[in-house]
Write an enzyme that holds these catalytic residues in place. Sequence first.
Site, PDB file in Angstrom:
ATOM      1  N   LYS A  76       8.281  25.644   9.922  1.00 37.61           N
ATOM      2  CA  LYS A  76       9.713  25.454   9.670  1.00 37.61           C
ATOM      3  C   LYS A  76      10.569  26.105  10.769  1.00 37.61           C
ATOM      4  CE  LYS A  76       9.487  27.214   5.479  1.00 37.61           C
ATOM      5  NZ  LYS A  76       8.011  27.403   5.391  1.00 37.61           N
ATOM      6  N   THR A  77      10.218  27.322  11.151  1.00 45.56           N
ATOM      7  CA  THR A  77      10.968  27.989  12.220  1.00 45.56           C
ATOM      8  C   THR A  77      10.788  27.251  13.535  1.00 45.56           C
ATOM      9  OG1 THR A  77      10.688  30.133  11.133  1.00 45.56           O
ATOM     10  CG2 THR A  77      11.297  30.162  13.457  1.00 45.56           C
ATOM     11  N   ASP A 121      16.673  31.214   7.368  1.00 44.61           N
ATOM     12  CA  ASP A 121      15.357  31.263   6.735  1.00 44.61           C
ATOM     13  C   ASP A 121      15.471  31.826   5.318  1.00 44.61           C
ATOM     14  OD1 ASP A 121      12.648  30.924   6.557  1.00 44.61           O
ATOM     15  OD2 ASP A 121      12.130  32.737   7.676  1.00 44.61           O
ATOM     16  N   THR A 170      10.799  28.464   0.930  1.00 49.33           N
ATOM     17  CA  THR A 170       9.473  28.296   0.342  1.00 49.33           C
ATOM     18  C   THR A 170       9.579  27.929  -1.133  1.00 49.33           C
ATOM     19  OG1 THR A 170       9.407  30.677  -0.109  1.00 49.33           O
ATOM     20  CG2 THR A 170       8.392  29.918   1.941  1.00 49.33           C
ATOM     21  N   ARG A 229      -0.428  28.839  11.099  1.00 51.55           N
ATOM     22  CA  ARG A 229      -0.302  30.271  11.378  1.00 51.55           C
ATOM     23  C   ARG A 229      -1.617  30.994  11.117  1.00 51.55           C
ATOM     24  NH1 ARG A 229       4.502  32.542   8.451  1.00 51.55           N
ATOM     25  NH2 ARG A 229       5.581  31.899  10.352  1.00 51.55           N
TER      26      ARG A 229
END
Length: 356
Positions: A76-77, A121, A170, A229
């Site tokens: 997302k980032t 975020d 999230t 990640r």
Amino acid sequence: MNWDDTTDAAADERLVGPVADREDQAVEAALRPKDLGEFIGQEKVREQLDLVLRAARARGATADHVLLSGAPGLGKTTLSMIIAAEMEAPIRITSGPAIQHAGDLAAILSSLQEGEVLFLDEIHRMSRPAEEMLYMAMEDFRVDVIVGKGPGATAIPLELPPFTLVGATTRAGLLPPPLRDRFGFTAHMEFYEPGELERVVHRSASLLDVEIDPAGAAEIAGRSRGTPRIANRLLRRVRDYAQVKADGLITRDIAAAALAVYEVDARGLDRLDRAVLEALLKLFGGGPVGLSTLAVAVGEERETVEEVAEPFLVREGLLARTPRGRVATPAAWAHIGLTPPRAQAAGNGQGDLFGA
């Protein structure tokens, strides 16, 4: 303390936790793709977002506000930075927990440049007063700044330059409908397929100057829980092992041996995941068992089991939540290498004494 902070801390301690620690943040900055063409996976999201951005550039306008939802570690980032790069605009990064007052948000909004991308975020953790101010800012590019208190308070309208808000969450269900409705484009980030994660591992290995063969990349990808990640984090730990214990080349055997040292098994389960399953199987015959009882059995807080371990176990089909408590599936018995009791195998259930 916000409970999200506590569960994030628990996830940070795990090699397969999806939350980024400081080392992850530093490495991710170097590994992040710079445009949509480099971004791996999320095919539908990339295609839809590409249309949105191309249309905005063709009109010479700022892009619509974008809401990205999905589990941590899915990109997302990275996508927010790509949006800014594709629009050739600067980006401002902040988070919901950092905005606890409307004044905090007003200060950020009033300093934005025209066309700038504001990445927010964990937008669902923003305070309610700031959230209500954001409604007007997103729709009318204006905020009302309150000066004074009580009957003498005055609302001063402050015009804002057009900007693009990229919100990431999230927990999309925690966003109020008025806020969700103000996003022109919403996308849900899905977990990655093993083949996509293999491409992520190969790309990251190339950028990190790590030698890896296809079988080694497949082994790491298969234990990465569908999350880039985690794949990058496992790659770094396997790289360390290969440099110390071998000649630096990551093969399937080297990757498997390295991840055995770090207690990450073939399906991506770690110590906590296996502790939950083994307690459920060995102590309670596969369940059903109440969450609190299960947490005591593994020596963890109830919330840690529920928020950190259970989501992946449920997604993998190893554990089921029922009205009477947690129940192990046949796949859990097979994965741990145990034979289910006869009644369990027949579908009659076990452990009525431990129901929730």
